[in-house]
Design a protein around this motif. Structure first.
Motif, mmCIF file in Angstrom:
data_model
loop_
_atom_site.group_PDB
_atom_site.id
_atom_site.type_symbol
_atom_site.label_atom_id
_atom_site.label_comp_id
_atom_site.label_asym_id
_atom_site.label_seq_id
_atom_site.Cartn_x
_atom_site.Cartn_y
_atom_site.Cartn_z
ATOM 1 N N GLU A 8 0.837 -1.208 0.000
ATOM 2 C CA GLU A 8 0.000 0.000 0.000
ATOM 3 C C GLU A 8 0.870 1.255 0.000
ATOM 4 O O GLU A 8 0.594 2.226 -0.723
ATOM 5 C CB GLU A 8 -0.917 0.010 1.218
ATOM 6 N N ALA A 9 1.947 1.241 0.784
ATOM 7 C CA ALA A 9 2.864 2.382 0.811
ATOM 8 C C ALA A 9 3.543 2.554 -0.545
ATOM 9 O O ALA A 9 3.678 3.676 -1.063
ATOM 10 C CB ALA A 9 3.908 2.193 1.912
ATOM 11 N N ALA A 10 3.980 1.443 -1.138
ATOM 12 C CA ALA A 10 4.609 1.513 -2.453
ATOM 13 C C ALA A 10 3.651 2.080 -3.491
ATOM 14 O O ALA A 10 4.055 2.836 -4.391
ATOM 15 C CB ALA A 10 5.091 0.129 -2.870
ATOM 16 N N SER A 11 2.368 1.748 -3.367
ATOM 17 C CA SER A 11 1.369 2.273 -4.306
ATOM 18 C C SER A 11 1.225 3.777 -4.188
ATOM 19 O O SER A 11 1.031 4.482 -5.189
ATOM 20 C CB SER A 11 0.018 1.595 -4.065
ATOM 21 N N LYS A 12 1.314 4.301 -2.981
ATOM 22 C CA LYS A 12 1.272 5.752 -2.803
ATOM 23 C C LYS A 12 2.445 6.418 -3.507
ATOM 24 O O LYS A 12 2.316 7.494 -4.098
ATOM 25 C CB LYS A 12 1.269 6.102 -1.318
ATOM 26 N N ALA A 21 10.704 15.850 -6.080
ATOM 27 C CA ALA A 21 9.561 16.769 -6.009
ATOM 28 C C ALA A 21 8.239 16.041 -6.228
ATOM 29 O O ALA A 21 7.200 16.442 -5.681
ATOM 30 C CB ALA A 21 9.728 17.885 -7.033
ATOM 31 N N ALA A 22 8.273 14.966 -7.004
ATOM 32 C CA ALA A 22 7.053 14.200 -7.251
ATOM 33 C C ALA A 22 6.503 13.579 -5.977
ATOM 34 O O ALA A 22 5.311 13.284 -5.881
ATOM 35 C CB ALA A 22 7.329 13.109 -8.285
ATOM 36 N N LEU A 23 7.368 13.392 -4.984
ATOM 37 C CA LEU A 23 6.956 12.752 -3.730
ATOM 38 C C LEU A 23 6.752 13.750 -2.598
ATOM 39 O O LEU A 23 6.509 13.352 -1.459
ATOM 40 C CB LEU A 23 8.001 11.714 -3.313
ATOM 41 N N ARG A 24 6.834 15.024 -2.907
ATOM 42 C CA ARG A 24 6.795 16.052 -1.858
ATOM 43 C C ARG A 24 5.531 15.970 -1.010
ATOM 44 O O ARG A 24 5.581 16.155 0.206
ATOM 45 C CB ARG A 24 6.920 17.436 -2.511
ATOM 46 N N ASP A 25 4.405 15.700 -1.625
ATOM 47 C CA ASP A 25 3.150 15.672 -0.861
ATOM 48 C C ASP A 25 3.134 14.554 0.182
ATOM 49 O O ASP A 25 2.399 14.632 1.169
ATOM 50 C CB ASP A 25 1.959 15.526 -1.801
ATOM 51 N N LEU A 26 3.932 13.508 -0.033
ATOM 52 C CA LEU A 26 3.965 12.415 0.939
ATOM 53 C C LEU A 26 4.513 12.870 2.292
ATOM 54 O O LEU A 26 4.167 12.296 3.323
ATOM 55 C CB LEU A 26 4.799 11.243 0.410
ATOM 56 N N THR A 27 5.359 13.891 2.270
ATOM 57 C CA THR A 27 5.924 14.371 3.540
ATOM 58 C C THR A 27 4.836 14.937 4.440
ATOM 59 O O THR A 27 5.002 14.980 5.661
ATOM 60 C CB THR A 27 7.010 15.432 3.300
ATOM 61 N N LYS A 28 3.733 15.369 3.828
ATOM 62 C CA LYS A 28 2.607 15.897 4.613
ATOM 63 C C LYS A 28 1.774 14.780 5.225
ATOM 64 O O LYS A 28 0.886 15.038 6.026
ATOM 65 C CB LYS A 28 1.728 16.785 3.715
ATOM 66 N N GLN A 29 2.083 13.549 4.829
ATOM 67 C CA GLN A 29 1.357 12.388 5.345
ATOM 68 C C GLN A 29 2.228 11.577 6.300
ATOM 69 O O GLN A 29 2.059 10.375 6.453
ATOM 70 C CB GLN A 29 0.906 11.513 4.171
ATOM 71 N N HIS A 58 26.471 8.147 -5.552
ATOM 72 C CA HIS A 58 26.336 8.500 -4.141
ATOM 73 C C HIS A 58 25.883 9.949 -3.944
ATOM 74 O O HIS A 58 25.433 10.309 -2.857
ATOM 75 C CB HIS A 58 27.658 8.280 -3.397
ATOM 76 N N PHE A 59 26.022 10.747 -4.979
ATOM 77 C CA PHE A 59 25.726 12.174 -4.873
ATOM 78 C C PHE A 59 24.278 12.512 -5.208
ATOM 79 O O PHE A 59 23.670 13.383 -4.587
ATOM 80 C CB PHE A 59 26.669 12.950 -5.795
ATOM 81 N N VAL A 60 23.690 11.807 -6.179
ATOM 82 C CA VAL A 60 22.357 12.190 -6.647
ATOM 83 C C VAL A 60 21.250 12.041 -5.595
ATOM 84 O O VAL A 60 20.248 12.762 -5.678
ATOM 85 C CB VAL A 60 21.975 11.455 -7.945
ATOM 86 N N PRO A 61 21.376 11.165 -4.582
ATOM 87 C CA PRO A 61 20.322 11.164 -3.561
ATOM 88 C C PRO A 61 20.162 12.504 -2.847
ATOM 89 O O PRO A 61 19.076 12.792 -2.320
ATOM 90 C CB PRO A 61 20.775 10.065 -2.588
ATOM 91 N N LEU A 62 21.206 13.337 -2.862
ATOM 92 C CA LEU A 62 21.092 14.679 -2.292
ATOM 93 C C LEU A 62 20.036 15.486 -3.031
ATOM 94 O O LEU A 62 19.197 16.155 -2.423
ATOM 95 C CB LEU A 62 22.440 15.394 -2.355
ATOM 96 N N TYR A 63 20.038 15.425 -4.359
ATOM 97 C CA TYR A 63 19.091 16.199 -5.159
ATOM 98 C C TYR A 63 17.675 15.645 -5.053
ATOM 99 O O TYR A 63 16.700 16.389 -5.132
ATOM 100 C CB TYR A 63 19.557 16.247 -6.617
ATOM 101 N N ILE A 64 17.564 14.334 -4.865
ATOM 102 C CA ILE A 64 16.243 13.747 -4.683
ATOM 103 C C ILE A 64 15.629 14.228 -3.372
ATOM 104 O O ILE A 64 14.472 14.657 -3.328
ATOM 105 C CB ILE A 64 16.335 12.211 -4.731
ATOM 106 N N ALA A 65 16.413 14.176 -2.295
ATOM 107 C CA ALA A 65 15.930 14.673 -1.003
ATOM 108 C C ALA A 65 15.619 16.159 -1.076
ATOM 109 O O ALA A 65 14.630 16.637 -0.513
ATOM 110 C CB ALA A 65 16.957 14.389 0.086
ATOM 111 N N MET A 66 16.457 16.887 -1.765
ATOM 112 C CA MET A 66 16.280 18.322 -1.941
ATOM 113 C C MET A 66 14.944 18.612 -2.635
ATOM 114 O O MET A 66 14.190 19.507 -2.233
ATOM 115 C CB MET A 66 17.447 18.858 -2.786
ATOM 116 N N GLY A 67 14.642 17.845 -3.677
ATOM 117 C CA GLY A 67 13.402 18.048 -4.417
ATOM 118 C C GLY A 67 12.174 17.723 -3.593
ATOM 119 O O GLY A 67 11.127 18.353 -3.748
ATOM 120 N N ALA A 68 12.310 16.739 -2.701
ATOM 121 C CA ALA A 68 11.175 16.349 -1.874
ATOM 122 C C ALA A 68 10.875 17.353 -0.778
ATOM 123 O O ALA A 68 9.783 17.349 -0.207
ATOM 124 C CB ALA A 68 11.431 14.974 -1.247
ATOM 125 N N GLY A 69 11.848 18.215 -0.485
ATOM 126 C CA GLY A 69 11.687 19.161 0.612
ATOM 127 C C GLY A 69 11.607 20.605 0.163
ATOM 128 O O GLY A 69 11.135 20.909 -0.935
#
Length: 254
Positions: A83-87, A145-153, A219-230
């Motif tokens: 269910e989490a993966a589906s979100k 950024a596509a996952l940003r709304d999940l942080t509100k959940q 090893h570096f690109v996860p920084l930009y993913i986290a950045m986009g989510a926040g």
């Protein structure tokens, strides 16, 4: 709301060590109660975003060699959650990001060595996701950024990597950080705290010692993913240290 994190996973020995960084991870986990964790790991590379989707217990992957026997005895029996993966995949679809799922792969050391300290009871569901180091920083940011709304959940999104990661340059006997490594991280901090996203996208040509700090981008690109989510304007450096002269343990909250 739970702020996304970029966390340094460093050496696999983190799993069995008791030192300032592992104690930091424990304290960090003690202060967060997520519904589930989404972790992008540098040690899982796929061309298309690949999302772990199952309800079983993950295998603990020992994707390294030559370490003490005690490390290979550590088990981290976290569960997946369909269910989490589906979100996650629904959020990716809404932003036009192609994805696929994986029902078999276990947790690699980019995930379990840190989660072992943060959530030692392994009672928080985990959705592990691959990275593609060949995408541009802007494309990495878009995935986050596509996952940003999940942080509100109350979902914790983690980018697991290292900002300065050059195993050929490590100085095993170092007693202080190498200047070139700290200068690279200083540049990142300056532009993250300055909310200067476009310059950060150009790190390869504008950051000091970029080729030396990031010889390969996995090893570096996860920084930009986290950045986009926040929220870049809320950048906070929550931990910073160095091992072997230049392996960065800088961690960032967005």
């Amino acid at each position: 709301m739970i702020s996304p994190l970029f966390l340094a996973h460093g050496s696999p020995m983190l799993a069995v060590e008791d030192k300032p960084y592992t104690r930091f991870l424990k304290q960090l986990g003690d202060g967060i109660k997520p519904e589930f964790v989404v972790i992008f790991t540098a040690h899982w590379e796929e061309e298309k975003v690949t999302v772990s989707s199952h309800n079983g217990v993950y295998d603990t992957i020992y994707d390294f060699y030559g370490f003490p026997d005690e490390l290979y005895k550590v088990r981290y029996p976290a569960r997946g959650n369909v269910e989490a993966a589906s979100k996650v995949t629904e959020s990716l679809t809404k932003q036009g990001i192609a994805w696929t799922t994986d029902e078999q792969r276990g947790l690699d050391h980019g995930s379990w060595t840190m989660l072992h300290h943060m959530f030692p009871a392994a009672d928080v569901p985990v959705v592990q996701i691959s990275v593609n180091p060949y995408l541009s920083p802007a494309a990495q940011h878009q995935i986050g950024a596509a996952l940003r709304d999940l942080t509100k959940q109350d979902v914790l999104i983690i980018g697991s990597g290292v900002t300065v990661h050059n195993l050929r340059a490590v100085n095993w006997g170092a007693t202080k950080p190498d200047a070139w490594a700290t200068e690279f991280d200083d540049w990142l901090i300056q532009h993250m705290q300055g909310n200067d996203l476009q310059t950060l996208f150009r790190y390869r040509t504008e950051a000091p010692h970029a080729e030396r700090a990031v010889p390969r981008a996995e090893h570096f690109v996860p920084l930009y993913i986290a950045m986009g989510a926040g929220d870049l304007s809320r950048t906070e450096i929550i931990y910073r240290d160095y091992e072997f002269g230049n392996m960065s343990y800088m961690c960032v909250k967005f």
